[in-house]
Scaffold this motif. Structure first.
Motif, short mmCIF file in Angstrom:
data_model
loop_
_atom_site.label_atom_id
_atom_site.label_comp_id
_atom_site.label_asym_id
_atom_site.label_seq_id
_atom_site.Cartn_x
_atom_site.Cartn_y
_atom_site.Cartn_z
N GLY A 165 0.80 -1.24 0.00
CA GLY A 165 0.00 0.00 0.00
C GLY A 165 0.82 1.27 0.00
N MET A 166 2.14 1.16 -0.25
CA MET A 166 3.00 2.35 -0.19
C MET A 166 2.81 3.26 -1.40
SD MET A 166 4.74 2.59 2.54
CE MET A 166 5.85 3.91 2.05
N TYR A 167 2.92 4.55 -1.15
CA TYR A 167 3.06 5.51 -2.25
C TYR A 167 4.35 6.29 -2.04
CZ TYR A 167 0.77 8.65 1.14
OH TYR A 167 0.44 9.36 2.27
N ASN A 168 5.10 6.40 -3.12
CA ASN A 168 6.44 6.98 -3.03
C ASN A 168 6.89 7.25 -4.48
OD1 ASN A 168 9.26 7.23 -2.94
ND2 ASN A 168 9.50 5.00 -2.90
N PRO A 169 7.23 8.49 -4.81
CA PRO A 169 7.54 8.79 -6.22
C PRO A 169 8.99 8.53 -6.64
CG PRO A 169 7.52 10.79 -4.94
CD PRO A 169 7.24 9.67 -3.97
N VAL A 170 9.76 7.83 -5.79
CA VAL A 170 11.17 7.61 -6.13
C VAL A 170 11.45 6.10 -6.23
CG1 VAL A 170 13.56 8.04 -5.43
CG2 VAL A 170 11.76 9.66 -4.78
N ILE A 171 12.11 5.69 -7.31
CA ILE A 171 12.52 4.28 -7.42
C ILE A 171 13.71 4.08 -6.49
CG2 ILE A 171 13.43 2.50 -8.97
CD1 ILE A 171 11.83 3.84 -11.23
N LEU A 172 13.56 3.22 -5.51
CA LEU A 172 14.54 3.16 -4.43
C LEU A 172 15.80 2.37 -4.78
CD1 LEU A 172 12.06 2.84 -1.47
CD2 LEU A 172 13.46 4.82 -2.07
N LYS A 173 15.77 1.74 -5.95
CA LYS A 173 16.97 1.02 -6.38
C LYS A 173 17.98 2.01 -6.95
CE LYS A 173 17.47 -3.52 -8.41
NZ LYS A 173 16.77 -4.51 -9.22
N ARG A 174 17.46 2.88 -7.85
CA ARG A 174 18.39 3.75 -8.59
C ARG A 174 18.23 5.23 -8.25
NH1 ARG A 174 16.07 0.18 -12.19
NH2 ARG A 174 14.57 1.73 -12.90
N PHE A 175 17.26 5.56 -7.41
CA PHE A 175 16.97 6.95 -7.04
C PHE A 175 16.54 7.78 -8.25
CE2 PHE A 175 20.78 6.01 -4.11
CZ PHE A 175 20.00 5.20 -3.29
N THR A 176 15.69 7.19 -9.09
CA THR A 176 15.16 7.91 -10.24
C THR A 176 13.66 8.13 -10.02
OG1 THR A 176 14.96 5.74 -11.26
CG2 THR A 176 16.82 7.10 -11.97
N PRO A 177 13.05 9.10 -10.76
CA PRO A 177 11.62 9.35 -10.54
C PRO A 177 10.76 8.21 -11.08
CG PRO A 177 12.66 11.12 -11.83
CD PRO A 177 13.66 10.03 -11.72
N VAL A 178 9.70 7.90 -10.38
CA VAL A 178 8.70 6.94 -10.88
C VAL A 178 7.89 7.65 -11.96
CG1 VAL A 178 6.60 5.68 -10.24
CG2 VAL A 178 8.54 5.76 -8.66
N TRP A 179 7.54 6.93 -13.01
CA TRP A 179 6.80 7.49 -14.14
C TRP A 179 5.55 8.26 -13.67
CZ3 TRP A 179 1.81 5.61 -15.63
CH2 TRP A 179 1.33 6.14 -16.82
N ASN A 180 5.50 9.57 -13.99
CA ASN A 180 4.34 10.43 -13.74
C ASN A 180 3.87 10.48 -12.28
OD1 ASN A 180 4.16 11.17 -16.36
ND2 ASN A 180 2.32 10.02 -16.85
N ALA A 181 4.73 10.08 -11.35
CA ALA A 181 4.24 9.88 -9.98
C ALA A 181 3.80 11.17 -9.30
CB ALA A 181 5.31 9.20 -9.14
N VAL A 182 4.51 12.25 -9.54
CA VAL A 182 4.17 13.47 -8.81
C VAL A 182 2.76 13.92 -9.21
CG1 VAL A 182 4.82 15.87 -8.43
CG2 VAL A 182 6.59 14.10 -8.46
N GLY A 183 2.46 13.86 -10.51
CA GLY A 183 1.10 14.20 -10.99
C GLY A 183 0.06 13.23 -10.45
#
Ligand SMILES: Cc1cc2nc3c(=O)[nH]c(=O)nc-3n(C[C@H](O)[C@H](O)[C@H](O)COP(=O)(O)OP(=O)(O)OC[C@H]3O[C@@H](n4cnc5c(N)ncnc54)[C@H](O)[C@@H]3O)c2cc1C
Length: 346
Positions: free
Chosen positions: A44-62
């Protein structure tokens, strides 16, 4: 019975779409057979950062801009808590990872989430020789509780059918569809991995990934944030923590396995040193599409059949956005973004 919509599946996708229908005063009936449980077992987590590579998750902020008010509205509707803000502490494995963290913190889209320093605090029972990177404005939705309350509401309203939808009994004409004694204008399939049984959409390239989780009781582990290492440790309250998750692309059953448990225990014990007891073990299948994007839109031949699926590993953040986009597409004729439209596979 005559309704505007038939909905097949009440996971996060089905829930989000029926909320759109409610907002627009459209009538519907939901079929749900408990054959899948991805939304119920999810971390159930929401988090806009891919924690493996520290890159943004696709469109997550929007997506979060739509998702957080969406869950807030549900909290008000049911007068219950579903959204638990929780910070994330990512254990660094090396100096190189520490450097990558600072580099990622400079990205404008992530600066509201990533704290540009290394947390060096010692937390009892956790090994973290290189310290932690801290994320804020992240959290957990209690999807199990939410879906349970939502299902009960639909039962009370008399619009919930606890049965398997039988595809062979659907009859389709230009104007109407009919299923047993129900007439509807449209049907939306939100079956998660169940899509594989759906003869109208089962050719779409789903690359489902089974995931297993354990819940542990660890009274000496006194943390109120999520730790991310080879697995995550997510606080649930009362000294309970959810630990997960595995990724398995071969096993198609939703049953927990001894191998899955062993993997989780080995990874957990690589950074946790306190005693614990396993109190629950669960599994589900993530409905992931080959190109890691949702699939949204109409059947290529039958325009009153639609699909809302492919939420993959991030249903909590994506579902409210794609449900809105599908509704606007079906009822207002708006174009779907090419990246999510089912037409990319036709
Ligand atoms: C272990 C694990 C951990 C996860 N952690 C996270 C996380 O931390 N954050 C996050 O955002 N996402 C997470 N996910 C992913 C998330 O769970 C999915 O993206 C999301 O739940 C998919 O929702 P859905 O509604 O599309 O599918 P589902 O939840 O699978 O719902 C589909 C529903 O349709 C029903 N159904 C299917 N066929 C029929 C039929 N013929 N008739 C009637 N009913 C039918 C099923 O019973 C089911 O209830 C995780 C998933 C797993 C497995």
């Amino acid at each position: 019975m005559q309704v505007d919509y038939i909905i097949v599946g009440l996971g996060l996708a089905g829930l989000a779409f029926t909320k759109e229908l409610d907002k627009n005063n459209q009538s519907y009936v939901v079929f749900e057979d408990n054959s899948q449980n991805s939304s119920i077992v999810a971390g159930g987590m929401y988090n806009p950062v891919i924690l493996k590579r520290f890159t943004p998750v696709w469109n997550a902020v929007g997506q979060l801009k739509i998702a957080l008010p969406f869950y807030k509205e549900l909290e008000i509707q049911f007068n219950k808590k579903y959204d638990y803000p929780v910070d994330i502490y990512r254990i660094f494995k090396s100096v190189e990872e520490q450097n990558n963290w600072f580099f990622a913190c400079d990205k404008p889209s992530l600066s509201n989430y990533m704290i540009p320093k290394i947390v060096k605090e010692n937390f009892y029972g956790i090994k973290a020789d290189y310290g932690y990177g801290k994320l804020i404005n992240t959290g957990r939705i209690d999807t199990k509780r939410l879906l349970n309350d939502y299902r009960n509401l639909l039962i009370e309203k008399g619009i919930f059918k606890n049965e398997s939808f039988k595809y062979s009994e659907l009859s389709i004409s230009e104007e109407k569809i009919r299923y047993k004694n129900i007439k509807a204008s449209k049907i939306v399939f939100c079956e998660g991995f169940g899509m594989k049984q759906n003869p109208f959409f089962n050719e779409l390239p789903m690359q489902e990934a089974k995931g297993e989780l354990i819940t542990i009781y660890a009274p000496d582990l006194n943390i109120d944030f999520l730790i991310k290492a080879p697995v995550f440790v997510l606080p649930l309250g009362n000294n309970h923590y959810r630990v997960g998750a595995t990724f398995n692309w071969r096993d198609k059953s939703k049953l927990p396995t001894e191998d899955g448990k062993k993997e989780l225990v080995e990874k957990l014990e690589s950074f946790i040193t306190v005693p614990y007891e396993i109190v629950e073990h669960s599994a589900g299948i993530r409905p992931t599409i080959k190109d890691r994007r949702p699939i949204v839109g109409k059947h290529f031949q039958y325009k009153n059949l639609a699909i809302l699926n492919g939420l993959g590993t991030r249903g909590v953040m994506i579902a409210p956005t794609v449900a809105k986009e599908l509704y606007n597409h079906l009822e207002k004729g708006s174009e779907l973004d090419k990246e999510i439209s089912v037409t990319r596979f036709y």
